[in-house]
Design an enzyme around this catalytic site. Structure first.
Site, mmCIF file in Angstrom:
data_model
loop_
_atom_site.group_PDB
_atom_site.id
_atom_site.type_symbol
_atom_site.label_atom_id
_atom_site.label_comp_id
_atom_site.label_asym_id
_atom_site.label_seq_id
_atom_site.Cartn_x
_atom_site.Cartn_y
_atom_site.Cartn_z
ATOM 1 N N THR A 51 0.855 -1.198 0.000
ATOM 2 C CA THR A 51 0.000 0.000 0.000
ATOM 3 C C THR A 51 0.893 1.251 0.000
ATOM 4 O OG1 THR A 51 -0.085 -0.040 2.419
ATOM 5 C CG2 THR A 51 -1.920 -1.083 1.286
ATOM 6 N N TYR A 225 8.961 12.232 6.544
ATOM 7 C CA TYR A 225 8.061 13.374 6.342
ATOM 8 C C TYR A 225 8.501 14.516 7.247
ATOM 9 C CZ TYR A 225 3.980 16.289 5.978
ATOM 10 O OH TYR A 225 3.160 17.367 5.763
ATOM 11 N N TYR A 235 4.289 15.588 14.888
ATOM 12 C CA TYR A 235 5.073 14.795 13.926
ATOM 13 C C TYR A 235 6.581 15.039 14.084
ATOM 14 C CZ TYR A 235 5.848 11.693 10.069
ATOM 15 O OH TYR A 235 6.261 10.604 9.333
HETATM 16 P P1 NAD Z 1 1.077 2.409 4.490
HETATM 17 O O1 NAD Z 1 0.305 2.149 5.724
HETATM 18 O O2 NAD Z 1 0.311 2.686 3.241
HETATM 19 O O3 NAD Z 1 2.042 1.143 4.152
HETATM 20 C C1 NAD Z 1 2.695 0.411 5.132
HETATM 21 C C2 NAD Z 1 3.261 -0.862 4.544
HETATM 22 O O4 NAD Z 1 3.968 -1.570 5.593
HETATM 23 C C3 NAD Z 1 2.212 -1.861 4.016
HETATM 24 O O5 NAD Z 1 2.712 -2.508 2.858
HETATM 25 C C4 NAD Z 1 2.096 -2.892 5.156
HETATM 26 O O6 NAD Z 1 1.669 -4.186 4.756
HETATM 27 C C5 NAD Z 1 3.557 -2.920 5.609
HETATM 28 N N1 NAD Z 1 3.738 -3.450 6.962
HETATM 29 C C6 NAD Z 1 3.325 -2.933 8.150
HETATM 30 N N2 NAD Z 1 3.759 -3.707 9.174
HETATM 31 C C7 NAD Z 1 4.470 -4.730 8.613
HETATM 32 C C8 NAD Z 1 5.181 -5.838 9.136
HETATM 33 N N3 NAD Z 1 5.277 -6.070 10.447
HETATM 34 N N4 NAD Z 1 5.769 -6.689 8.269
HETATM 35 C C9 NAD Z 1 5.685 -6.496 6.913
HETATM 36 N N5 NAD Z 1 5.060 -5.431 6.374
HETATM 37 C C10 NAD Z 1 4.458 -4.569 7.205
HETATM 38 O O7 NAD Z 1 2.101 3.555 4.832
HETATM 39 P P2 NAD Z 1 2.759 4.785 4.032
HETATM 40 O O8 NAD Z 1 2.044 6.011 4.403
HETATM 41 O O9 NAD Z 1 2.965 4.457 2.596
HETATM 42 O O10 NAD Z 1 4.167 4.869 4.774
HETATM 43 C C11 NAD Z 1 5.361 4.299 4.258
HETATM 44 C C12 NAD Z 1 6.528 5.184 4.653
HETATM 45 O O11 NAD Z 1 6.367 6.460 4.024
HETATM 46 C C13 NAD Z 1 6.623 5.446 6.167
HETATM 47 O O12 NAD Z 1 7.974 5.469 6.542
HETATM 48 C C14 NAD Z 1 6.034 6.844 6.289
HETATM 49 O O13 NAD Z 1 6.490 7.528 7.430
HETATM 50 C C15 NAD Z 1 6.537 7.472 5.012
HETATM 51 N N6 NAD Z 1 5.828 8.705 4.591
HETATM 52 C C16 NAD Z 1 4.456 8.728 4.545
HETATM 53 C C17 NAD Z 1 3.825 9.917 4.189
HETATM 54 C C18 NAD Z 1 2.314 10.008 4.123
HETATM 55 O O14 NAD Z 1 1.775 11.132 4.032
HETATM 56 N N7 NAD Z 1 1.606 8.895 4.135
HETATM 57 C C19 NAD Z 1 4.579 11.059 3.864
HETATM 58 C C20 NAD Z 1 5.958 10.983 3.874
HETATM 59 C C21 NAD Z 1 6.576 9.805 4.257
#
Ligand code: NAD
Length: 398
Positions: A51, A225, A235
């Site tokens: 995701t 982020y 944050y």
């Molecule tokens: P998300 O919730 O969409 O995706 C998380 C992923 O981690 C999924 O594929 C899930 O299956 C996997 N996962 C969770 N626990 C797990 C485990 N124990 N074993 C295997 N897989 C596991 O999250 P996202 O928002 O895409 O975040 C991903 C990264 O991007 C994070 O580091 C987040 O801080 C960073 N980020 C997010 C944003 C935002 O606005 N969403 C902005 C900047 C940076």
């Protein structure tokens, strides 16, 4: 069965297989519309691939760069008449589309923090790809069991030092009201760093290196982020900010490891988008709703796939050296943080309330994105039709 969204707070407990496939297809289309990514990665491990930013990284690598991919994720398979989680259906769709291109796309569904899963991944990499030239670390998890001490740590989203009061959007009720979040204690800060810091990323890289799975010139990227000051208490300066600080420090150590192979490790600061992880952070959904309004008006709106496609195409694989900020990070949040964008967000922040939500924010855009995460609201999908929730991920079938 007929699958409808069932929203509980900031999660949707159902997901639509056809809708998720359509969502993945849209992402593939976006990447293809920009043409091939020249000199992009060829064998990629994505940790957190099902995701959000990890899924977008997998799609950009496979369909922009023709890469073989191994995706690691933790998703609920279908069963007992219940649909799977969205990431399960997304991963099935990616594998099916990759097979049509003759690309290898394998998956492991399990706990990425465990050493058992790392061993399993290493075996698959050796068998299917030999080695990897890119490792994307994109986990977002509420807990982690550390294989080193067997303890389970839980992450929290809290300020540090003092309580934080700010307007918060209840996305379920469509209301805005102030919330106060009490500060984290030392143990909560430590636990959040254990879960969302860089310890596990480093463990992955060390084990991959020891097994000879990192190719010459291998890169690794993890996502961060920063955002505007209005979100900092919860944050950037909060518990998650401490974990991200640890992630940045870890990037330096992994970079030293990869430099020997003429590769590099770095942090990419991405923009705020609607994902399952971000919708759980207090205050952030309200900020995103305002940001969407402003960025769409400015013609600068991006979701995960636009961000990662731009990261790969214009920063990582454009033939020039990576450009870093003063803290050594790549800034994909450059458009979000443009002064003219942030000034408008800042002006809207105090005048947004429950009554003005539709006029001053892009709440409908937020909701549309949120539902899409679970495969709902996609055009061309018949949501009244009977659909089989028991969809296999091809590589996990046996
Ligand atoms: P998300 O919730 O969409 O995706 C998380 C992923 O981690 C999924 O594929 C899930 O299956 C996997 N996962 C969770 N626990 C797990 C485990 N124990 N074993 C295997 N897989 C596991 O999250 P996202 O928002 O895409 O975040 C991903 C990264 O991007 C994070 O580091 C987040 O801080 C960073 N980020 C997010 C944003 C935002 O606005 N969403 C902005 C900047 C940076």
């Amino acid at each position: 069965m007929i699958i409808k969204p069932k929203i509980r707070g900031f999660v949707c407990i159902t997901a639509h297989p056809d809708g998720c496939a359509k969502h993945v297809e849209e992402q593939i289309k976006h990447v293809r519309s920009n043409g091939p990514i020249k000199d992009g990665p060829k064998n990629v491990l994505i940790i957190g691939a099902s995701t959000g930013y990890g899924l977008a990284s997998r799609v950009a690598a496979a369909f922009g760069s023709g890469a073989n991919t191994l995706g690691i994720f933790f998703e609920r398979p279908p069963g007992n008449g219940k649909p799977a989680s969205a990431g399960w259906y997304n991963s099935a769709a990616v594998e099916i589309a990759a097979a049509k291109e003759g690309l290898y796309a394998g998956s492991i569904n399990g706990d990425a923090f465990s050493d058992e899963l790392k061993t399993q991944a290493i075996e698959l990499i050796k068998k299917e790809m030999g080695s990897v030239d890119l490792v994307v670390y994109s986990l977002a998890s509420p807990r982690r069991t550390d294989p080193a001490d067997g303890q389970t740590y839980r992450s929290t989203l809290k300020p540090i030092g003092q309580p934080f009061t700010a307007n918060n959007l209840d996305t379920d009720r469509k209301t805005i009201s102030p919330i106060t979040i009490e500060p984290a204690n030392e143990e909560e800060i430590h636990s959040t760093v254990k879960v969302m810091g860089g310890e596990d990323w480093e463990r992955w890289m060390e084990q991959l290196e020891a097994a000879g799975c990192l190719a010459e010139g291998c890169h690794s990227v993890a996502y961060d982020y920063v955002g505007p000051e209005v979100t900092w208490p919860v944050y950037h300066n909060g518990t998650i900010g401490q974990a991200k600080k640890h992630l940045r420090e870890t990037a330096e150590r992994i970079d030293a490891l990869l430099k020997i192979k003429r590769g590099a490790a770095f942090i990419s600061v991405n923009k705020a988008v609607v994902t399952q992880a971000s919708s759980a952070i207090p205050v952030v959904p309200l900020y995103i709703s305002i940001l969407f309004k402003v960025m769409k008006k400015a013609g600068l709106h991006e979701d995960c796939i636009q961000q990662i496609d731009r990261l790969f195409r214009t920063r990582m694989y454009d033939g020039s050296a990576l450009v870093f900020d003063e803290e050594g990070r790549v800034r994909m949040d450059d458009w979000e943080m443009k002064p003219e964008i942030q000034e408008q967000v800042k002006a809207l922040w105090p005048v947004v309330n429950t009554e003005t939500i539709d006029e001053k924010t892009d709440f409908s855009g937020y909701q549309e994105n949120f539902l899409k995460l679970f495969g709902f609201g996609l055009s061309g999908v018949d949501y009244e039709a009977d659909v089989d929730p028991d969809l296999d991920i091809p590589s996990l079938k046996d």
